[in-house]
Design an enzyme around this catalytic site. Sequence first.
Site, mmCIF file in Angstrom:
data_model
loop_
_atom_site.group_PDB
_atom_site.id
_atom_site.type_symbol
_atom_site.label_atom_id
_atom_site.label_comp_id
_atom_site.label_asym_id
_atom_site.label_seq_id
_atom_site.Cartn_x
_atom_site.Cartn_y
_atom_site.Cartn_z
ATOM 1 N N ARG A 61 25.181 -5.506 -42.869
ATOM 2 C CA ARG A 61 24.369 -6.183 -41.856
ATOM 3 C C ARG A 61 22.880 -6.183 -42.209
ATOM 4 O O ARG A 61 22.172 -7.157 -41.964
ATOM 5 C CB ARG A 61 24.589 -5.548 -40.484
ATOM 6 C CG ARG A 61 23.886 -6.342 -39.398
ATOM 7 C CD ARG A 61 24.534 -6.175 -38.073
ATOM 8 N NE ARG A 61 24.227 -4.877 -37.506
ATOM 9 C CZ ARG A 61 24.898 -4.324 -36.514
ATOM 10 N NH1 ARG A 61 25.923 -4.927 -36.002
ATOM 11 N NH2 ARG A 61 24.552 -3.157 -36.044
ATOM 12 N N ILE A 88 26.169 -10.013 -34.447
ATOM 13 C CA ILE A 88 25.316 -9.012 -33.815
ATOM 14 C C ILE A 88 24.158 -8.723 -34.756
ATOM 15 O O ILE A 88 24.350 -8.537 -35.955
ATOM 16 C CB ILE A 88 26.115 -7.735 -33.497
ATOM 17 C CG1 ILE A 88 27.118 -8.074 -32.397
ATOM 18 C CG2 ILE A 88 25.198 -6.596 -33.089
ATOM 19 C CD1 ILE A 88 28.001 -6.924 -31.972
ATOM 20 N N HIS A 105 23.603 -16.687 -22.529
ATOM 21 C CA HIS A 105 24.871 -15.972 -22.394
ATOM 22 C C HIS A 105 25.644 -16.563 -21.220
ATOM 23 O O HIS A 105 25.077 -16.781 -20.151
ATOM 24 C CB HIS A 105 24.603 -14.476 -22.168
ATOM 25 C CG HIS A 105 25.856 -13.682 -22.089
ATOM 26 N ND1 HIS A 105 26.617 -13.379 -23.201
ATOM 27 C CD2 HIS A 105 26.526 -13.178 -21.028
ATOM 28 C CE1 HIS A 105 27.693 -12.702 -22.824
ATOM 29 N NE2 HIS A 105 27.656 -12.572 -21.510
ATOM 30 N N ASP A 141 23.411 -8.447 -25.261
ATOM 31 C CA ASP A 141 23.425 -9.223 -24.018
ATOM 32 C C ASP A 141 22.657 -8.530 -22.898
ATOM 33 O O ASP A 141 23.127 -8.380 -21.766
ATOM 34 C CB ASP A 141 24.861 -9.535 -23.579
ATOM 35 C CG ASP A 141 25.556 -10.438 -24.577
ATOM 36 O OD1 ASP A 141 24.866 -11.250 -25.220
ATOM 37 O OD2 ASP A 141 26.779 -10.319 -24.729
ATOM 38 N N GLU A 170 24.363 -24.409 -18.657
ATOM 39 C CA GLU A 170 23.678 -23.891 -19.856
ATOM 40 C C GLU A 170 22.781 -24.973 -20.447
ATOM 41 O O GLU A 170 21.644 -24.720 -20.839
ATOM 42 C CB GLU A 170 24.697 -23.443 -20.911
ATOM 43 C CG GLU A 170 25.532 -22.256 -20.491
ATOM 44 C CD GLU A 170 26.454 -21.776 -21.614
ATOM 45 O OE1 GLU A 170 26.060 -21.847 -22.792
ATOM 46 O OE2 GLU A 170 27.575 -21.323 -21.309
HETATM 47 C C1 GRF Z 1 27.893 -20.901 -25.170
HETATM 48 O O1 GRF Z 1 28.747 -20.699 -24.073
HETATM 49 C C2 GRF Z 1 26.820 -19.858 -25.202
HETATM 50 O O2 GRF Z 1 26.410 -19.431 -23.932
HETATM 51 C C3 GRF Z 1 27.506 -18.708 -25.902
HETATM 52 O O3 GRF Z 1 28.298 -19.328 -26.890
HETATM 53 C C4 GRF Z 1 28.607 -20.659 -26.485
HETATM 54 C C5 GRF Z 1 28.107 -21.554 -27.577
HETATM 55 O O4 GRF Z 1 28.421 -22.907 -27.369
HETATM 56 N N1 GRF Z 1 26.549 -17.749 -26.387
HETATM 57 P P1 GRF Z 1 27.659 -24.028 -28.194
HETATM 58 O O5 GRF Z 1 27.842 -23.706 -29.678
HETATM 59 O O6 GRF Z 1 26.225 -24.026 -27.787
HETATM 60 O O7 GRF Z 1 28.365 -25.302 -27.831
#
Ligand code: GRF
Length: 217
Positions: A61, A88, A105, A141, A170
Amino acid sequence: MKSLVILISGRGSNMQALIEARLPLKIAAVISNKPDAAGLEIAKQHGVETRVVDHRAYPDREAFDAALVETIDHFHPDLVALAGFMRILGDGFVNHYQGRLMNIHPSLLPAFPGLDTHARALREGVKTHGCTVHFVTPQLDHGPIIIQATVPVLPDDTKQTLEARVLQQEHRIYPQAVRWFAEGKLKLSANRVEILETATAANADANTTSHSPKSHA
Ligand code: GRF
């Protein structure tokens, strides 16, 4: 103008929402840890530079994080946005971008950190679910919350229908959070994010919550 680097691993729908929002900052590059991430094509179609830093090419990593930092810093971004980035990141990486590393998230943090959030929300029988944009700290997170949006959990929801409802939100709140950053409106103190001016459409929406002192709307 400030600039942004977006990190992805797959589909890239949040990345696409950020690009298409025409935010007042330059999208300097999209970087994926997976060479076959669908989002890379979308970025190219929008004329955004892309890079791949394949985690499989590094022994551990630390080595991967170092290569990623080098690739990102080549673009001198003011902000780095994780958008479905599925690796991560080590403390060294996170501390290097302290205060300028955001993540989205798919849950109302601090509930349901980690993976498979929608199935877990259904299993727990929560009535309200949602998504969170936050500054990244070394704890997974976790970190100061910039904006959240809620959605109802309906009786006949499957994890797919719930995911789709959350994903719509989102795509709305991530561009809003980045816009605030671009406009210099986010003030980070201890674990709280204050939004210095809140006369925005997203904030006026009933299902959006952010720490805003006073509304000028
Ligand atoms: C989304 O639900 C985001 O919140 C999570 O992973 C997913 C990614 O989707 N961290 P995308 O690649 O943006 O379509």
